[in-house]
Every structure is written in C-alpha cells, then in structure tokens.
Design an enzyme around this catalytic site. Sequence first.
Site, PDB file in Angstrom:
ATOM      1  N   LYS A 134     -16.704  -2.363 -19.754  1.00 28.47           N
ATOM      2  CA  LYS A 134     -15.915  -1.161 -19.485  1.00 28.47           C
ATOM      3  C   LYS A 134     -16.335  -0.108 -20.499  1.00 28.47           C
ATOM      4  O   LYS A 134     -16.877  -0.440 -21.562  1.00 28.47           O
ATOM      5  CB  LYS A 134     -14.420  -1.485 -19.681  1.00 28.47           C
ATOM      6  CG  LYS A 134     -13.485  -0.589 -18.936  1.00 28.47           C
ATOM      7  CD  LYS A 134     -13.145  -1.092 -17.548  1.00 28.47           C
ATOM      8  CE  LYS A 134     -12.248  -0.123 -16.821  1.00 28.47           C
ATOM      9  NZ  LYS A 134     -11.845  -0.593 -15.507  1.00 28.47           N
ATOM     10  N   GLY A 167       4.825   1.462  -2.914  1.00 27.67           N
ATOM     11  CA  GLY A 167       3.678   2.364  -3.089  1.00 27.67           C
ATOM     12  C   GLY A 167       2.810   2.369  -1.849  1.00 27.67           C
ATOM     13  O   GLY A 167       2.189   1.369  -1.512  1.00 27.67           O
ATOM     14  N   VAL A 168       2.816   3.515  -1.143  1.00 21.37           N
ATOM     15  CA  VAL A 168       1.966   3.614   0.053  1.00 21.37           C
ATOM     16  C   VAL A 168       0.950   4.734  -0.160  1.00 21.37           C
ATOM     17  O   VAL A 168       0.860   5.693   0.599  1.00 21.37           O
ATOM     18  CB  VAL A 168       2.790   3.783   1.355  1.00 21.37           C
ATOM     19  CG1 VAL A 168       3.355   2.444   1.782  1.00 21.37           C
ATOM     20  CG2 VAL A 168       3.937   4.783   1.183  1.00 21.37           C
ATOM     21  N   GLY A 169       0.186   4.585  -1.246  1.00 24.66           N
ATOM     22  CA  GLY A 169      -0.926   5.489  -1.535  1.00 24.66           C
ATOM     23  C   GLY A 169      -2.174   4.987  -0.830  1.00 24.66           C
ATOM     24  O   GLY A 169      -2.092   4.449   0.280  1.00 24.66           O
ATOM     25  N   HIS A 170      -3.303   5.116  -1.480  1.00 23.86           N
ATOM     26  CA  HIS A 170      -4.581   4.751  -0.851  1.00 23.86           C
ATOM     27  C   HIS A 170      -4.617   3.305  -0.351  1.00 23.86           C
ATOM     28  O   HIS A 170      -5.023   3.039   0.767  1.00 23.86           O
ATOM     29  CB  HIS A 170      -5.733   4.977  -1.839  1.00 23.86           C
ATOM     30  CG  HIS A 170      -6.033   6.425  -2.054  1.00 23.86           C
ATOM     31  ND1 HIS A 170      -5.442   7.149  -3.062  1.00 23.86           N
ATOM     32  CD2 HIS A 170      -6.836   7.264  -1.390  1.00 23.86           C
ATOM     33  CE1 HIS A 170      -5.873   8.391  -2.987  1.00 23.86           C
ATOM     34  NE2 HIS A 170      -6.713   8.496  -1.990  1.00 23.86           N
ATOM     35  N   VAL A 171      -4.195   2.376  -1.204  1.00 27.85           N
ATOM     36  CA  VAL A 171      -4.255   0.966  -0.815  1.00 27.85           C
ATOM     37  C   VAL A 171      -3.040   0.609   0.056  1.00 27.85           C
ATOM     38  O   VAL A 171      -3.183  -0.011   1.114  1.00 27.85           O
ATOM     39  CB  VAL A 171      -4.286   0.041  -2.054  1.00 27.85           C
ATOM     40  CG1 VAL A 171      -4.303  -1.419  -1.625  1.00 27.85           C
ATOM     41  CG2 VAL A 171      -5.496   0.356  -2.927  1.00 27.85           C
TER      42      VAL A 171
HETATM   43  P1  NAD Z   1      -2.577   5.647  -5.380  1.00 32.15           P
HETATM   44  O1  NAD Z   1      -2.319   6.508  -6.571  1.00 32.15           O
HETATM   45  O2  NAD Z   1      -3.341   6.199  -4.239  1.00 32.15           O
HETATM   46  O3  NAD Z   1      -1.189   5.101  -4.793  1.00 32.15           O
HETATM   47  C1  NAD Z   1      -0.115   4.710  -5.588  1.00 32.15           C
HETATM   48  C2  NAD Z   1       1.148   5.130  -4.873  1.00 32.15           C
HETATM   49  O4  NAD Z   1       2.261   4.651  -5.620  1.00 32.15           O
HETATM   50  C3  NAD Z   1       1.306   6.642  -4.750  1.00 32.15           C
HETATM   51  O5  NAD Z   1       1.588   6.984  -3.403  1.00 32.15           O
HETATM   52  C4  NAD Z   1       2.471   6.957  -5.676  1.00 32.15           C
HETATM   53  O6  NAD Z   1       3.248   8.058  -5.225  1.00 32.15           O
HETATM   54  C5  NAD Z   1       3.248   5.672  -5.633  1.00 32.15           C
HETATM   55  N1  NAD Z   1       4.158   5.468  -6.754  1.00 32.15           N
HETATM   56  C6  NAD Z   1       4.022   5.867  -8.041  1.00 32.15           C
HETATM   57  N2  NAD Z   1       5.084   5.519  -8.763  1.00 32.15           N
HETATM   58  C7  NAD Z   1       5.914   4.854  -7.917  1.00 32.15           C
HETATM   59  C8  NAD Z   1       7.175   4.229  -8.078  1.00 32.15           C
HETATM   60  N3  NAD Z   1       7.829   4.210  -9.240  1.00 32.15           N
HETATM   61  N4  NAD Z   1       7.733   3.628  -7.002  1.00 32.15           N
HETATM   62  C9  NAD Z   1       7.108   3.647  -5.812  1.00 32.15           C
HETATM   63  N5  NAD Z   1       5.924   4.235  -5.595  1.00 32.15           N
HETATM   64  C10 NAD Z   1       5.333   4.830  -6.651  1.00 32.15           C
HETATM   65  O7  NAD Z   1      -3.267   4.320  -5.955  1.00 32.15           O
HETATM   66  P2  NAD Z   1      -4.057   3.223  -5.104  1.00 32.15           P
HETATM   67  O8  NAD Z   1      -5.492   3.508  -5.187  1.00 32.15           O
HETATM   68  O9  NAD Z   1      -3.396   3.051  -3.779  1.00 32.15           O
HETATM   69  O10 NAD Z   1      -3.796   1.930  -5.988  1.00 32.15           O
HETATM   70  C11 NAD Z   1      -2.560   1.259  -5.948  1.00 32.15           C
HETATM   71  C12 NAD Z   1      -2.541   0.178  -7.025  1.00 32.15           C
HETATM   72  O11 NAD Z   1      -3.610  -0.742  -6.806  1.00 32.15           O
HETATM   73  C13 NAD Z   1      -2.740   0.728  -8.442  1.00 32.15           C
HETATM   74  O12 NAD Z   1      -1.993  -0.062  -9.317  1.00 32.15           O
HETATM   75  C14 NAD Z   1      -4.229   0.504  -8.687  1.00 32.15           C
HETATM   76  O13 NAD Z   1      -4.526   0.355 -10.061  1.00 32.15           O
HETATM   77  C15 NAD Z   1      -4.465  -0.796  -7.955  1.00 32.15           C
HETATM   78  N6  NAD Z   1      -5.855  -0.963  -7.507  1.00 32.15           N
HETATM   79  C16 NAD Z   1      -6.414  -0.100  -6.628  1.00 32.15           C
HETATM   80  C17 NAD Z   1      -7.727  -0.276  -6.194  1.00 32.15           C
HETATM   81  C18 NAD Z   1      -8.352   0.653  -5.181  1.00 32.15           C
HETATM   82  O14 NAD Z   1      -9.365   0.279  -4.575  1.00 32.15           O
HETATM   83  N7  NAD Z   1      -7.820   1.825  -4.956  1.00 32.15           N
HETATM   84  C19 NAD Z   1      -8.470  -1.366  -6.677  1.00 32.15           C
HETATM   85  C20 NAD Z   1      -7.880  -2.254  -7.579  1.00 32.15           C
HETATM   86  C21 NAD Z   1      -6.560  -2.047  -7.985  1.00 32.15           C
END
Ligand code: NAD
Length: 370
Positions: free
Chosen positions: A80, A180-184
């Site tokens: 890292k 959490g309904v963001g990207h993943v």
């Molecule tokens: P993202 O930022 O797109 O989505 C996160 C979502 O969580 C957002 O919609 C945000 O509004 C919501 N959120 C924040 N605080 C909150 C709370 N207190 N209660 C409810 N919702 C809340 O992130 P992502 O890319 O979807 O990743 C989600 C998780 O998965 C993160 O922890 C990230 O580290 C982990 N992750 C992601 C990837 C990837 O490929 N994107 C890979 C490995 C791990």
Amino acid sequence: MNIFETIDKTEHEEVVFCHNKDVGLKAIVAIHNTVLGPALGGLRMWPYATEQEALNDVLRLSRGMTYKASVSGLNLGGGKSIIIGDPKQDKSEELFRAFGRFIDSLGGRYITAEDVGIDVNDMEYVFQETEYVVGVHQVHGGSGDPSPFTALGTYQSIKASLEKKYGNQNVGDYAYAVQGVGHVGIELVKLLHADGAKIFVTDINQEAVQECVDKYGCEAVGLDDIYQVDADVYSPCALGATVNDETIEQFKFDVVCGSANNQLAETRHGDELEKRGIVYAPDYAVNAGGLMNVSIELQGYNKDRATRMTRNIYYNIKRIFDIADRDGIATWKAADRMGEERIQKIGKVKLPYMGQRRVNFSGRSKNGGS
Ligand code: NAD
C-alpha cells in the site's frame, strides 16, 4: 518514532519513504509480503496529522492486502502507499508524476492503484511514469468501476453463508438488511431482487433509498433501525465497525455478510457472533471482487475472466468456514489462518536451479504450430 521496531512488529519486507521537496511530495510505500507475487495495493492521499499516523496507516493497510490477496487465491503480495496531503488542495501533475517515478524505481515489487482521495485522473499522471499501475482509465485497457464485481463477490459469499447456516443457498428464500446503497450496495440489491428476495435498505442518501424502493421493491428503514429489522442476513455496505457491543444486542440476524471494510469493531465481536450462532463471512474475503477485477489488468483485462474469478469467492468463503470447523475457531480467525497457511505452503515451492532461459519458445505451439 522508532521505525525499525515498528516495522519489525508488523513483519514488513520493505518500507520506502519518497521525498521530492520541489513538488511537495511526501509519500510512504509499504511492501508487506511478496512471497506470493508482487505487492499490490492502492494509493491513499490523506492530510495525516503526524508522520507516525501516516506510517501506522500504511503499515496496517499493506498488511491487510497480504491477507486479502492470499485468501483470494491470487498470486499477489500485500502493499500500500500513502501521500501525505489534502486531496482537495495539494494535487498536481508534478506530484503524481514524481510519485510514479518512485514506484517505477521499485521495479515491479509494488503495483499501485486508486484508493481514498485518489481518482482516475491522478492515476493517469502516475501511469505516465510507470507501468506498475492498475485501475487506469479504460482507454488504456483499464478495468473500470470495480463495484459490480465487489457486489457479485458479496452475493456469492451470501450464498456460501446461507449454505452454512441453513443448508440451503436459495437467496430468494431469505430477507436481507442492506446498510448503504452506494456503488456496491445498489448492485447487490439488484442481484438480491433478481432472486426475489425481501430487502430492507437504509442510507443517509435518501435519493438512493427511494430508487431502491421504486425500482426494486425494497422497504426503507431508518439509519439506526437497520440493526433490529426482522431479516435473516445483515449486509453492511457502508461503513466499518457496525458490528459492536451496541448493535449485536439488537441483531435478529443469522448471517452477517457485506462489502464494508473492517466490519468488526474489535475481533472479540467476531467471537461474540460465533457464540450466538451467527455466521460471519470475513469482510476482506467477501469484498475481494474489486481486487480480483483489477488484478486481471496485469495479464490484459478481460471481463469474463474477472467474473469467473469473482464467482470463486463462494469457494473461498466455504474454505474459511471449513477451517473454522476444523480448528474450532471463529471465522475471522480462520480467514487469517487460511491466508497465512497459503503463504507458508507456496513459500516452500522453491525450484531448483532451472538454467538460463536463453531459448525463446513463444513462437511454438504444442499442436505442432503453423
Ligand atoms: P459508496 O461511498 O459508493 O457507498 C457507501 C454508501 O453508504 C453511500 O451511499 C453512503 O451515503 C452510505 N452511508 C454512509 N454512511 C452511512 C450510514 N451511517 N448509514 C447508512 N448508509 C451510510 O461506497 P462503495 O464503493 O459502495 O463501498 C461500500 C463499502 O464497501 C465501503 O466500506 C468500501 O470500503 C467497501 N468496499 C468497496 C469496494 C468497491 O469495489 N467499491 C471494494 C472493497 C470494499
């Protein structure tokens, strides 16, 4: 700060401090373990309060990458890097190009990628100075957004966990609480919905929640209510440390399986889940789909191969559960043990002297060729 003592404790192979005063670069690259292959892990840019804090972060994160790559069956080590600086005001072309030159000087022992505070445009500058980058723009053969792969890996892990808990991996037979309904999270909701599952969702972003309600028939719940909904599976896809003393008491869930990093506030919470008969799928094995996807870039990106590899997360999780049963330990510990065992075993595959490969066989074909 006693650097060698610190590095000794974390068992790092190499830690490189990169400094270029003219462009304001202060970076640290931590290579934890390269027994399985080159160390791969993202670059994070963060306004660390102290250099010690920056060092601690990069050491912790790089060590985590060793375990993640190992349990995922990848021929990669853990590394890292961090840049000390504010991503909102300290970015420049010269900063990232100077960083790229340092990475190049490591000769491929460390391969960098995007992480917190870094975007694809920053990576373009790094890429100008070194080949040892993944997650570059798609126009350069990059793999694009990893989130659908992370979601697919989470879905496969849910199946393995259902199998473990109920002996039935039919996703549609169960109810889910997705935090959490963001990207993943949104990609996971789509997969669960396609199987006809009952889904509860929560997010601070109300638009995202509304989309889940309108398009995928989800039921919206409040931010703090998600821990007590009547669902079989809790899927944290937002933040870390949501499995803690307070939340566990509210759980009616049988399974915890989501994409978020560092879900257990402390490892003892993993033991507590185990005690309560709640199946915990270890986070870093569950969310390895993104790493797998990006690793394919090293051989030339191919989406089908990335998908195939990500589906294997099902078997990785099952193996972790088997080790937990074999050794009578909690699953979080079994994941670490599986990672360490693979490094030990592969580390023993030492070849005798193989001669110098002076002949180029690449033009030949086993079928006689043309
Ligand atoms: P993202 O930022 O797109 O989505 C996160 C979502 O969580 C957002 O919609 C945000 O509004 C919501 N959120 C924040 N605080 C909150 C709370 N207190 N209660 C409810 N919702 C809340 O992130 P992502 O890319 O979807 O990743 C989600 C998780 O998965 C993160 O922890 C990230 O580290 C982990 N992750 C992601 C990837 C990837 O490929 N994107 C890979 C490995 C791990």
